[in-house]
Design a protein around this motif. Structure first.
Motif, mmCIF file in Angstrom:
data_model
loop_
_atom_site.group_PDB
_atom_site.id
_atom_site.type_symbol
_atom_site.label_atom_id
_atom_site.label_comp_id
_atom_site.label_asym_id
_atom_site.label_seq_id
_atom_site.Cartn_x
_atom_site.Cartn_y
_atom_site.Cartn_z
ATOM 1 N N LEU A 46 15.640 -17.381 27.059
ATOM 2 C CA LEU A 46 15.256 -16.177 27.790
ATOM 3 C C LEU A 46 14.261 -15.405 26.944
ATOM 4 N N VAL A 47 13.059 -15.239 27.474
ATOM 5 C CA VAL A 47 11.989 -14.578 26.732
ATOM 6 C C VAL A 47 11.802 -13.171 27.275
ATOM 7 N N ASP A 48 11.875 -12.175 26.390
ATOM 8 C CA ASP A 48 11.535 -10.807 26.747
ATOM 9 C C ASP A 48 10.037 -10.637 26.537
ATOM 10 N N ALA A 49 9.297 -10.512 27.633
ATOM 11 C CA ALA A 49 7.840 -10.521 27.557
ATOM 12 C C ALA A 49 7.296 -9.395 26.680
ATOM 13 N N ASP A 50 7.845 -8.185 26.825
ATOM 14 C CA ASP A 50 7.328 -7.056 26.047
ATOM 15 C C ASP A 50 7.551 -7.269 24.550
ATOM 16 N N ALA A 51 8.765 -7.724 24.186
ATOM 17 C CA ALA A 51 9.068 -7.928 22.770
ATOM 18 C C ALA A 51 8.223 -9.052 22.189
ATOM 19 N N LEU A 52 8.085 -10.147 22.935
ATOM 20 C CA LEU A 52 7.302 -11.269 22.425
ATOM 21 C C LEU A 52 5.823 -10.904 22.341
ATOM 22 N N SER A 53 5.352 -10.085 23.282
ATOM 23 C CA SER A 53 3.964 -9.628 23.236
ATOM 24 C C SER A 53 3.720 -8.760 22.003
ATOM 25 N N TRP A 54 4.705 -7.899 21.665
ATOM 26 C CA TRP A 54 4.591 -7.080 20.461
ATOM 27 C C TRP A 54 4.457 -7.971 19.232
ATOM 28 N N TRP A 55 5.246 -9.043 19.177
ATOM 29 C CA TRP A 55 5.245 -9.941 18.025
ATOM 30 C C TRP A 55 3.970 -10.766 17.950
ATOM 31 N N SER A 56 3.579 -11.359 19.066
ATOM 32 C CA SER A 56 2.420 -12.261 19.059
ATOM 33 C C SER A 56 1.103 -11.495 18.993
ATOM 34 N N GLY A 57 1.138 -10.174 19.279
ATOM 35 C CA GLY A 57 -0.085 -9.382 19.240
ATOM 36 C C GLY A 57 -0.515 -8.972 17.853
ATOM 37 N N MET A 58 0.297 -9.264 16.836
ATOM 38 C CA MET A 58 -0.062 -8.910 15.462
ATOM 39 C C MET A 58 -1.086 -9.890 14.900
ATOM 40 N N LEU A 59 -1.809 -9.429 13.889
ATOM 41 C CA LEU A 59 -2.635 -10.340 13.118
ATOM 42 C C LEU A 59 -1.730 -11.283 12.333
ATOM 43 N N GLU A 60 -2.205 -12.474 12.057
ATOM 44 C CA GLU A 60 -1.387 -13.493 11.392
ATOM 45 C C GLU A 60 -0.855 -13.001 10.056
ATOM 46 N N ALA A 61 -1.695 -12.312 9.280
ATOM 47 C CA ALA A 61 -1.261 -11.828 7.962
ATOM 48 C C ALA A 61 -0.149 -10.795 8.110
ATOM 49 N N GLU A 62 -0.258 -9.909 9.114
ATOM 50 C CA GLU A 62 0.778 -8.899 9.322
ATOM 51 C C GLU A 62 2.082 -9.548 9.749
ATOM 52 N N ARG A 63 1.989 -10.541 10.655
ATOM 53 C CA ARG A 63 3.195 -11.219 11.136
ATOM 54 C C ARG A 63 3.860 -12.006 10.010
ATOM 55 N N SER A 64 3.067 -12.628 9.153
ATOM 56 C CA SER A 64 3.620 -13.386 8.029
ATOM 57 C C SER A 64 4.356 -12.466 7.067
ATOM 58 N N GLY A 65 3.762 -11.315 6.769
ATOM 59 C CA GLY A 65 4.423 -10.371 5.873
ATOM 60 C C GLY A 65 5.695 -9.810 6.470
ATOM 61 N N LEU A 66 5.672 -9.510 7.761
ATOM 62 C CA LEU A 66 6.855 -8.977 8.427
ATOM 63 C C LEU A 66 7.951 -10.037 8.506
ATOM 64 N N SER A 67 7.560 -11.311 8.673
ATOM 65 C CA SER A 67 8.537 -12.403 8.704
ATOM 66 C C SER A 67 9.304 -12.479 7.386
#
Length: 256
Positions: A46-67
């Protein structure tokens, strides 16, 4: 001589299921969107579109650091084990084994490998509500519990929207749905919309299968329309006990 730590986790998971069977419900840790995404749980079933959009909308470097931050926080919370000795210099999430502890394992099992998913809504065309249920079955024992998830919509610092969890017995899950059916609608004016309960089986190659139960409530009681997988809708007048049996049988059937 020490015992197998994995066996200890198996026993802890079994004790958790036994507690749910005894008490009806057990609170589980809340998780943020970042934590769910880094664990791969947000993309499963089950995918929450808003939450996944928030996550995938980041720059790769920001998402990697947050991970990396999210994984460290999960370790700090005792939901993941510490990295094995000798891997301290490896970036978290990159070829580093972080065994999952029992409380988190229950959430991942429900969200990632459910035997069925329950969504509820007001009116056939209404948006799904923020509370959903995931069936957790055990081989040889059938349905053991359901994971109850509430998408709060509240952001947790930098980690995004938060999700609250509880492990509930099948009986408590049915009771919660009956309470919801009986609850007065939020809107005071206009015709009372039917309460709709959708029970989905995971996609097994031909698309997800869905049972829909539509409940209309008036002064004479409950009027239930049930549309099963590949069957024509049937309508019956019943009481809460009969609706509870229908839901319980449906959950058990979707576990088989």
């Amino acid at each position: 001589m020490t015992g197998d730590p994995r066996q200890a986790d198996v026993e802890a998971s079994q004790a958790l299921l036994d507690q749910v069977e005894r008490d009806g419900a057990v609170q589980l840790p809340a998780l943020s969107t970042a934590e769910l995404c880094v664990l791969g749980a947000m993309q499963a079933t089950l995918v929450d579109a808003d939450a996944l959009s928030w996550w995938s909308g980041m720059l790769e470097a920001e998402r990697s650091g947050l991970s990396a931050m999210a994984l460290k926080f999960l370790i700090h919370r005792g939901l993941l084990d510490e990295p094995a000795p000798g891997t301290a210099d490896s970036p978290l999430g990159e070829n580093v084994d972080l065994p999952v502890r029992p409380l988190l394992a229950m959430i991942l099992a429900g969200r990632g490998r459910p035997s069925f998913v329950v969504l509820r809504r007001e009116g056939p065309k209404g948006e799904p509500e923020r509370m959903r249920l995931y069936g957790i079955a055990e081989e040889g024992r059938g349905l053991r519990a359901l994971l109850a998830e509430v998408a709060t919509g509240n952001h947790v610092s930098r980690f995004g929207p938060a999700y609250e969890y509880a492990l509930v017995s099948p009986e408590e899950a049915v009771s919660s749905l009956l309470r919801w059916v009986d609850r007065a609608p939020a809107r005071k004016l206009g015709r009372r919309l039917p309460k709709v309960i959708d029970v989905y089986q995971p996609d097994k190659g031909s698309g997800p299968a869905r049972d829909r139960i539509e409940v209309r409530v008036d002064s004479s009681g409950l009027h239930v329309e049930h549309e099963g997988v590949g069957t024509a809708p049937t309508t019956t007048d019943c009481d809460e006990k009969a609706l509870g049996r229908l839901l319980a049988d449906l959950f058990a059937g979707r576990t088989a």
